[in-house]
Design a protein around this motif. Structure first.
Motif, short mmCIF file in Angstrom:
data_model
loop_
_atom_site.label_atom_id
_atom_site.label_comp_id
_atom_site.label_asym_id
_atom_site.label_seq_id
_atom_site.Cartn_x
_atom_site.Cartn_y
_atom_site.Cartn_z
N ALA A 199 0.84 -1.20 0.00
CA ALA A 199 0.00 0.00 0.00
C ALA A 199 0.88 1.25 0.00
CB ALA A 199 -0.92 -0.01 1.21
N GLU A 200 0.52 2.21 -0.84
CA GLU A 200 1.31 3.43 -0.97
C GLU A 200 0.50 4.63 -0.46
OE1 GLU A 200 2.48 3.80 -5.01
OE2 GLU A 200 3.81 2.05 -4.98
N ARG A 201 1.20 5.54 0.17
CA ARG A 201 0.54 6.75 0.66
C ARG A 201 0.15 7.64 -0.50
NH1 ARG A 201 2.45 11.82 2.04
NH2 ARG A 201 4.61 11.10 1.78
N ILE A 202 -1.06 8.15 -0.44
CA ILE A 202 -1.54 9.11 -1.43
C ILE A 202 -1.17 10.50 -0.91
CG2 ILE A 202 -3.59 10.04 -2.58
CD1 ILE A 202 -4.88 7.26 -2.16
N GLU A 203 -0.31 11.18 -1.63
CA GLU A 203 0.24 12.44 -1.15
C GLU A 203 -0.81 13.54 -1.06
OE1 GLU A 203 3.70 15.71 -2.33
OE2 GLU A 203 3.41 13.91 -3.55
N ALA A 204 -1.72 13.59 -2.03
CA ALA A 204 -2.69 14.67 -2.06
C ALA A 204 -4.00 14.18 -2.66
CB ALA A 204 -2.16 15.86 -2.87
N VAL A 205 -5.09 14.78 -2.18
CA VAL A 205 -6.42 14.47 -2.69
C VAL A 205 -7.06 15.76 -3.18
CG1 VAL A 205 -8.73 13.59 -2.15
CG2 VAL A 205 -6.71 12.53 -1.11
N GLY A 206 -7.53 15.72 -4.41
CA GLY A 206 -8.20 16.87 -5.01
C GLY A 206 -9.14 16.37 -6.07
N ARG A 207 -8.72 16.48 -7.30
CA ARG A 207 -9.54 16.00 -8.41
C ARG A 207 -9.61 14.47 -8.46
NH1 ARG A 207 -10.70 20.14 -11.96
NH2 ARG A 207 -9.52 22.07 -11.62
N ASN A 208 -8.75 13.81 -7.74
CA ASN A 208 -8.75 12.34 -7.69
C ASN A 208 -9.64 11.80 -6.57
OD1 ASN A 208 -7.11 13.40 -5.68
ND2 ASN A 208 -5.63 11.72 -5.74
N TYR A 209 -10.52 12.63 -6.02
CA TYR A 209 -11.32 12.23 -4.86
C TYR A 209 -12.16 11.00 -5.12
CZ TYR A 209 -14.72 12.36 -1.07
OH TYR A 209 -15.51 12.02 0.00
N ASP A 210 -12.82 10.92 -6.27
CA ASP A 210 -13.67 9.76 -6.57
C ASP A 210 -12.85 8.47 -6.58
OD1 ASP A 210 -15.89 11.36 -6.73
OD2 ASP A 210 -15.86 11.53 -8.92
N THR A 211 -11.65 8.54 -7.14
CA THR A 211 -10.78 7.37 -7.16
C THR A 211 -10.38 6.97 -5.75
OG1 THR A 211 -9.89 7.99 -9.33
CG2 THR A 211 -8.59 6.45 -8.01
N VAL A 212 -10.05 7.96 -4.93
CA VAL A 212 -9.68 7.70 -3.54
C VAL A 212 -10.85 7.08 -2.79
CG1 VAL A 212 -9.03 8.79 -1.35
CG2 VAL A 212 -7.92 9.50 -3.47
N GLN A 213 -12.05 7.58 -3.01
CA GLN A 213 -13.23 7.01 -2.36
C GLN A 213 -13.41 5.55 -2.72
OE1 GLN A 213 -16.94 9.20 -2.85
NE2 GLN A 213 -16.94 9.37 -0.63
N ASP A 214 -13.20 5.22 -3.99
CA ASP A 214 -13.32 3.82 -4.43
C ASP A 214 -12.29 2.94 -3.71
OD1 ASP A 214 -15.37 4.49 -6.15
OD2 ASP A 214 -14.07 4.66 -7.91
N ILE A 215 -11.08 3.45 -3.57
CA ILE A 215 -10.03 2.70 -2.88
C ILE A 215 -10.41 2.47 -1.43
CG2 ILE A 215 -7.65 2.83 -2.03
CD1 ILE A 215 -6.96 4.37 -4.60
N ILE A 216 -10.90 3.52 -0.78
CA ILE A 216 -11.27 3.42 0.63
C ILE A 216 -12.42 2.43 0.82
CG2 ILE A 216 -12.21 4.67 2.61
CD1 ILE A 216 -9.28 5.28 1.94
N SER A 217 -13.38 2.47 -0.09
CA SER A 217 -14.54 1.58 0.02
C SER A 217 -14.13 0.12 -0.06
CB SER A 217 -15.54 1.89 -1.09
OG SER A 217 -16.06 3.20 -0.96
N GLU A 218 -13.07 -0.16 -0.81
CA GLU A 218 -12.60 -1.54 -0.96
C GLU A 218 -11.65 -1.95 0.16
OE1 GLU A 218 -10.80 -1.58 -4.76
OE2 GLU A 218 -12.68 -1.27 -5.86
N SER A 219 -11.30 -1.01 1.02
CA SER A 219 -10.27 -1.29 2.04
C SER A 219 -10.77 -1.15 3.45
CB SER A 219 -9.08 -0.34 1.84
OG SER A 219 -8.58 -0.41 0.53
N THR A 220 -12.10 -1.15 3.65
CA THR A 220 -12.66 -0.90 4.98
C THR A 220 -12.70 -2.17 5.81
OG1 THR A 220 -14.87 -1.11 4.02
CG2 THR A 220 -14.02 1.10 4.32
N THR A 221 -11.53 -2.77 6.02
CA THR A 221 -11.42 -3.92 6.90
C THR A 221 -11.19 -3.43 8.31
OG1 THR A 221 -9.05 -4.04 6.43
CG2 THR A 221 -10.51 -5.39 5.08
N ASP A 222 -11.20 -4.33 9.28
CA ASP A 222 -11.00 -3.95 10.69
C ASP A 222 -9.69 -3.18 10.84
OD1 ASP A 222 -13.33 -5.17 11.36
OD2 ASP A 222 -12.40 -7.02 12.11
#
Length: 277
Positions: A199-222
């Motif tokens: 897993a790599e740190r995402i340095e900044a969130v802006g116009r890529n927000y939808d992509t980041v949301q998709d990543i987070i939705s797939e990674s919501t484990t304990d």
């Protein structure tokens, strides 16, 4: 948007974060307690040390602190299987939490104040005006306001992420210039960094927000699901033209790094009304 402009936007967001005069710092339970849910003196003192760095720069700081329920669990041998038990634990832990903050800030001759809020306090205009006026007065006095959810009377708010959204609402409500959310991971990642070594740190969130949301939705484990509300809160703030940073609480001099425009954690670039399309 070209890569050059994206880099310029991130650099400008870091500059805005560094120049912020009024900062809200949100600290989660894991940033304040040990594995047994006891308040961790070393973690709490580090948080206060980091906040003092901002205060010594002439900035105003409002702290939104979780940890009351966890501190309560560390004080008495009682679980939190029911809502009533969780609320009762919060009343035990809140006094312990504030006692430790009082002691730790006293090392710098700083005085702290406690404000316990529910969603109703933020939604009711009269109650919110009273809250805002109190905060303004405390800041004028040089007192550090410490805000927490009023768990003893709240019901729907007693779930993961409550203080994430509370800190975002407070940031916009008191016209703060920056929201910093401190957690036990180093920002927003392309996966769960606790389970995925790639897993790599995402340095900044802006116009890529939808992509980041998709990543987070797939990674919501304990152990990682709480990042969702942190991202939502940071996004809400950025849509109001205010930068937000999600960073690791144990990062050395984490707030100083932000105050000197260093690339720490994940920064949310202010939208300022610009479409993400």
């Amino acid at each position: 948007m070209s890569k050059g402009l994206e880099e310029a936007a991130v650099a400008e967001a870091r500059r805005l974060a560094a120049d912020a005069d009024r900062v809200i710092v949100k600290a989660g339970t894991n940033s304040l307690t040990d594995a047994d849910s006891n308040l961790d003196d070393e973690k709490l003192d580090k948080l206060v040390d980091d906040i003092e760095d901002l205060l010594s720069r002439g900035k105003q700081v409002i702290l939104v602190s979780s940890g009351a329920v966890g501190a309560g669990m560390g004080r008495i041998a009682q679980g939190s299987e029911t809502l009533e038990e969780t609320q009762a634990l919060s009343t035990v832990g809140q006094s312990t939490l504030m006692h430790r903050y009082t002691e730790s800030f006293a090392r710098y001759d700083r005085t702290v104040a406690q404000l316990l809020l529910t969603q109703h306090d933020l939604e009711n205009p009269e109650r919110f005006t009273n809250f805002r006026n109190t905060v303004e007065t405390l800041l004028d006095w040089g007192v550090v306001p410490i805000i927490n959810e009023n768990d003893a009377v709240a019901t729907e708010e007693l779930r993961i992420g409550d203080n994430d959204m509370l800190s975002a609402a407070a940031t916009m409500g008191v016209d703060a210039d920056l929201l910093v959310t401190l957690t036990d991971v180093g920002g927003v990642y392309t996966g769960n960094p606790k389970e995925d070594p790639d897993a790599e740190r995402i340095e900044a969130v802006g116009r890529n927000y939808d992509t980041v949301q998709d990543i987070i939705s797939e990674s919501t484990t304990d152990g990682f699901g709480g990042i969702q509300t942190k991202v939502e809160g940071a996004r809400d703030v950025s849509e109001h033209g205010v930068p937000a940073v999600i960073a690791k609480s144990t990062e050395p001099d984490v707030l100083e790094q932000i105050a000197t425009a260093k690339p720490v954690g994940t920064i949310f670039v202010p939208i300022n009304g610009v479409s993400d399309d």
